[in-house]
Write an enzyme that holds these catalytic residues in place. Structure first.
Site, mmCIF file in Angstrom:
data_model
loop_
_atom_site.group_PDB
_atom_site.id
_atom_site.type_symbol
_atom_site.label_atom_id
_atom_site.label_comp_id
_atom_site.label_asym_id
_atom_site.label_seq_id
_atom_site.Cartn_x
_atom_site.Cartn_y
_atom_site.Cartn_z
ATOM 1 C CB ILE A 147 -0.875 0.014 1.281
ATOM 2 C CG1 ILE A 147 -1.683 -1.272 1.398
ATOM 3 C CG2 ILE A 147 -1.728 1.269 1.339
ATOM 4 C CD1 ILE A 147 -2.986 -1.286 0.676
ATOM 5 C CG HIS A 187 -6.921 -5.540 -8.700
ATOM 6 N ND1 HIS A 187 -6.262 -5.678 -7.496
ATOM 7 C CD2 HIS A 187 -8.033 -6.315 -8.606
ATOM 8 C CE1 HIS A 187 -6.955 -6.492 -6.711
ATOM 9 N NE2 HIS A 187 -8.026 -6.890 -7.361
HETATM 10 C C1 GRF Z 1 -0.157 -8.981 -11.488
HETATM 11 O O1 GRF Z 1 -1.032 -10.065 -11.447
HETATM 12 C C2 GRF Z 1 -0.868 -7.715 -11.113
HETATM 13 O O2 GRF Z 1 -2.226 -7.725 -11.428
HETATM 14 C C3 GRF Z 1 -0.669 -7.639 -9.628
HETATM 15 O O3 GRF Z 1 0.605 -8.137 -9.419
HETATM 16 C C4 GRF Z 1 0.934 -9.076 -10.442
HETATM 17 C C5 GRF Z 1 2.269 -8.704 -10.988
HETATM 18 O O4 GRF Z 1 2.759 -9.672 -11.859
HETATM 19 N N1 GRF Z 1 -0.855 -6.286 -9.163
HETATM 20 P P1 GRF Z 1 4.170 -9.441 -12.560
HETATM 21 O O5 GRF Z 1 5.175 -9.173 -11.448
HETATM 22 O O6 GRF Z 1 4.030 -8.286 -13.484
HETATM 23 O O7 GRF Z 1 4.473 -10.726 -13.267
#
Ligand code: GRF
Length: 227
Positions: free
Chosen positions: A90, A107
């Site tokens: 956060i 997300h």
């Molecule tokens: C993704 O699934 C995103 O939605 C979430 O964290 C993950 C990051 O994946 N916030 P990566 O590190 O880009 O592979």
């Protein structure tokens, strides 16, 4: 547009965007990749693409203090947009206010369903039949800022978490570069919760404002233009 990226994990979203930048498909200059996790795979992607990194283990440092350091580093790098590419912490109110209206997050669920750090597993445990991903502007309440683009994917009855997450990741890799590109082109107009996609120069408004696109059996809205 000069862009800073924050990432805590594997960095697949960062990797995809850096590849698009290298191929001339994404009009941003990555000026800094920041991480709170010295083991983050994202740091390797940054180094491979020659992007400076800022990394510090956040444990034992007060959030406000840690975030103030990041604000300083991002400002020093001259970033005009902050891209949260899997930043799993956060952010302080001060950080968000420092770059107000200029922070984008991805997300792994269709917000406002399944906000929070475990959006993917939560959707699977709920046994929904459709999930997906959302790119949104960051506001002070986590996962609650104005929505820019969303993609839907099916949740199959026999899905493991890995299977569902790889389907979601594949769509993240389409919609996140698209949203960053629209922002860099100055085509996202945010008024309260409403985000309007302005037409590309020389294109009609109707094309920009209407529509969704089917990617395979999946749905993306607004329609993808570039990725
Ligand atoms: C993704 O699934 C995103 O939605 C979430 O964290 C993950 C990051 O994946 N916030 P990566 O590190 O880009 O592979």
């Amino acid at each position: 547009m000069r862009a800073a990226f924050l990432a805590s994990g594997a960095g697949s979203n960062l990797q995809v965007m850096l590849e698009h930048v290298a191929a001339g498909r994404l009009p941003v200059t990555p000026v800094l990749v920041l991480s709170n996790n010295p083991q983050a795979g994202a740091l390797e992607h940054a180094r491979r693409h020659g992007v400076p990194v800022w990394c510090k283990d956040h444990r034992g440092i007060k959030r406000e203090e840690f975030d103030a350091e990041m604000v300083g580093a991002i400002r020093a790098a001259g970033a005009q947009v902050v891209v949260l590419a899997g930043y799993m912490r956060i952010l302080s109110r001060e950080f968000i206010q420092a770059f107000s209206g200029g922070i984008l997050n991805i997300h792994p669920a269709v917000l406002p369903s399944f906000a929070g750090a475990a959006g993917g597993p939560d959707a699977l445990n709920y046994q929904v039949r459709i999930s997906g991903c959302t790119v949104h502007f960051v506001s002070e309440e986590p996962d609650a800022g104005p929505v820019i683009i969303q993609a839907a994917v099916p949740v199959c009855a026999a899905d493991s978490l890995d299977e569902l997450m790889s389907r979601i990741h594949a769509m993240e890799h389409r919609i996140f570069p698209q949203a960053v590109r629209w922002f860099a082109e100055g085509r996202l107009k945010a008024e309260g919760r409403k985000v309007t996609l302005l037409p590309a120069p020389g294109k009609s408004a109707a094309l920009a404002s209407v529509g969704n696109s089917a990617v395979g059996p999946w749905l993306v809205s607004p329609a993808l233009e570039d990725f």
